[in-house]
Design an enzyme around this catalytic site. Structure first.
Site: not given
Ligand code: PAF
Length: 275
Positions: A33, A144-145, A29-30, A181
């Site tokens: 997220h 996320g796009k 996870l970054h 990211l």
């Protein structure tokens, strides 16, 4: 945070959870997220995160085996973000026998761009996401796009199959230098990491030109591709598309997105900008 590895345990917790938002992930996870987790918390009573590296969406020769798995660090980040439930099944729980039933996304949508470069990828994504939806029964799910086409495929799946889960798309989170990211940024050497923001910069140059009125998409795309190649990239595609269906735009189409996938060394990066 409660950690569930079994479907029955997650389902028992879900029964008391009110309005549930699911954030499906493959872990490592970054901040992108975590931004999804925080948005999920604003929109629901309970946030469920899932971590499952889904073999079905990786092609032969792709990075399934070496995909970064960092369960302890992930758990700490989810705790800190206030996530109530983590569903982290083993492969034997998700696929106790080889998955025989699949969701096959629509032709013309899932076999272009990422789907053309990674045959079967969206079939694997749609299958695991529907399975996660059936396990968690979320009211909404956030994505996320950065994975623009994935969001489109999943939103269309939800619509066409009348799922009761709302698909929510959130903006890409970027490093200060513009790089989107991604867990795969971990693969970059220091020199590649320094070069990597060029992908976003080229997309931004093209997006700015179109916003300023340019409509010669083919020439703009070719110039951006050439610039990447000059700096050692191997682009798979860099292309202006209609947001609605990711098809080639007519001159009159206004809601556009420019999407790219390119390899830097052995790392394949994707990104996009809505115009
Ligand atoms: O975007 C991802 O990380 C994955 O494709 C998803 C949605 C978790 C399905 O495995």
């Amino acid at each position: 945070m409660q950690i569930h590895t079994a479907i029955a345990s997650l389902r028992a917790a879900r029964a008391q959870a009110g309005r549930v938002a699911l954030v499906p992930t493959m872990g490592n996870l970054h901040d992108g997220h975590i931004a999804l987790m925080r948005e999920a918390a604003k929109r629901a009573d309970t946030v469920v995160a899932s971590i499952f590296v889904n073999r079905l969406q990786f092609g032969p020769g792709e990075d399934f085996g070496k995909y970064p798995r960092t369960p302890e660090a992930d758990r700490e980040k989810l705790e800190a973000a206030g996530v109530a439930h983590l569903f982290a099944p083993d492969e034997a729980v998700m696929y106790p026998r080889p998955q025989g039933y699949h969701i096959v996304p629509a032709t013309g949508q899932a076999d272009i761009l990422e789907g053309a470069c990674r045959p079967g990828h969206f079939r694997g994504v749609a299958t695991v996401v529907l399975k996660l939806f059936n396990i968690v029964a979320p009211d909404l799910a956030l994505f996320g796009k950065k994975d623009y086409q994935q969001v489109m495929v999943l939103a269309d799946m939800a619509r066409e199959l009348a799922l009761s889960t709302e698909i929510v798309a959130q903006d890409t989170i970027r490093a200060a230098d513009g790089l989107a990211l991604s867990s795969r940024n971990k693969y970059l050497s220091p020199a590649e990491r320094a070069e990597a923001p060029r992908l976003y910069r080229q997309l931004a140059v093209l997006a700015d030109a179109v916003r300023a009125g340019a409509r010669n998409y083919t020439a703009l795309e070719a110039a951006a591709i050439e610039e990447l190649q000059r700096h050692g990239w191997q682009p798979d595609y860099l292309t202006v598309r209609r947001r609605i269906d990711l098809q080639t735009p007519q001159r009159t189409d206004e809601a556009l997105v420019v999407l790219a996938a390119a390899r830097l060394g052995t790392t394949r990066l994707i990104d996009n900008i809505e115009i």
